[in-house]
Design an enzyme around this catalytic site. Structure first.
Site, short mmCIF file in Angstrom:
data_model
loop_
_atom_site.label_atom_id
_atom_site.label_comp_id
_atom_site.label_asym_id
_atom_site.label_seq_id
_atom_site.Cartn_x
_atom_site.Cartn_y
_atom_site.Cartn_z
NE ARG A 81 41.13 123.06 46.45
CZ ARG A 81 40.13 122.83 47.45
NH1 ARG A 81 39.09 122.23 47.28
NH2 ARG A 81 40.37 123.31 48.61
NE ARG A 90 38.40 126.76 46.77
CZ ARG A 90 38.39 126.59 48.34
NH1 ARG A 90 37.68 125.49 48.60
NH2 ARG A 90 39.03 127.39 49.29
CG ASP A 93 35.45 123.36 47.50
OD1 ASP A 93 36.49 122.38 48.05
OD2 ASP A 93 34.84 124.01 48.49
CG ASP A 95 33.03 121.66 50.25
OD1 ASP A 95 34.05 121.09 50.20
OD2 ASP A 95 32.56 122.87 50.44
#
Length: 155
Positions: A81, A90, A93, A95
């Site tokens: 990344r 990307r 990712d 989160d």
């Protein structure tokens, strides 16, 4: 503690990056309890980029929220990344969406994720693995739809 992580990829072998991220996260401190299907979604924020593959995992962890965030960021780095463009393409990712219904805000981490209730690409897979979930806002996952088109993949 129970937490939900949103994973997304739109560069290279998207399935590979999602699988590798889940494998890298799983261990003695993070137990993966559930994994949604993969959803193909339009980009959010910066539109001129490839479609994303997104999923959500539910984990049990003894890590504190910031520790869990740092593990997620280390896995992102391990999988190539690069943070060149805000909301840009990307390889992976990850989160931190929800951490045991904690509501907090610091310079490094906002819980729940600030765009949680706006993003269909997070809400659809979250609804799939936790249909009875009550969000930290007090709203049921069933009553929040978010923005954007999401299409579950058959893989």
């Amino acid at each position: 503690m129970r937490a939900f992580l949103g994973l997304g990829s739109n560069l290279g072998d998207r399935a590979h990056y999602l699988e590798e991220a889940i494998s890298a996260l799983a261990g003695p401190l993070i137990k993966v309890e559930a994994t949604s299907r993969i959803y193909e979604t339009e980009p959010w924020g910066l539109m001129d980029q490839p479609l994303y593959w997104n999923l959500v995992i539910e984990v049990e962890t003894s890590l504190e929220p910031l520790e869990l965030l740092h593990v997620c960021q280390a896995v992102e780095h391990q999988l190539g990344r690069e943070r060149l463009i805000h909301w840009g393409p990307r390889t992976i990712d990850i989160d931190l969406l929800i951490y045991d219904n904690t509501v907090s805000e610091s310079e490094e981490l906002i819980l729940p994720h600030p765009y949680l209730e706006e993003r269909a690409f997070v809400l659809a897979p979250l609804r799939e693995i936790a249909p009875e979930l009550v969000l930290p806002s007090g709203r049921s996952i069933a009553e929040v739809s978010g923005e954007g088109k999401v299409h579950p993949l058959s893989t």
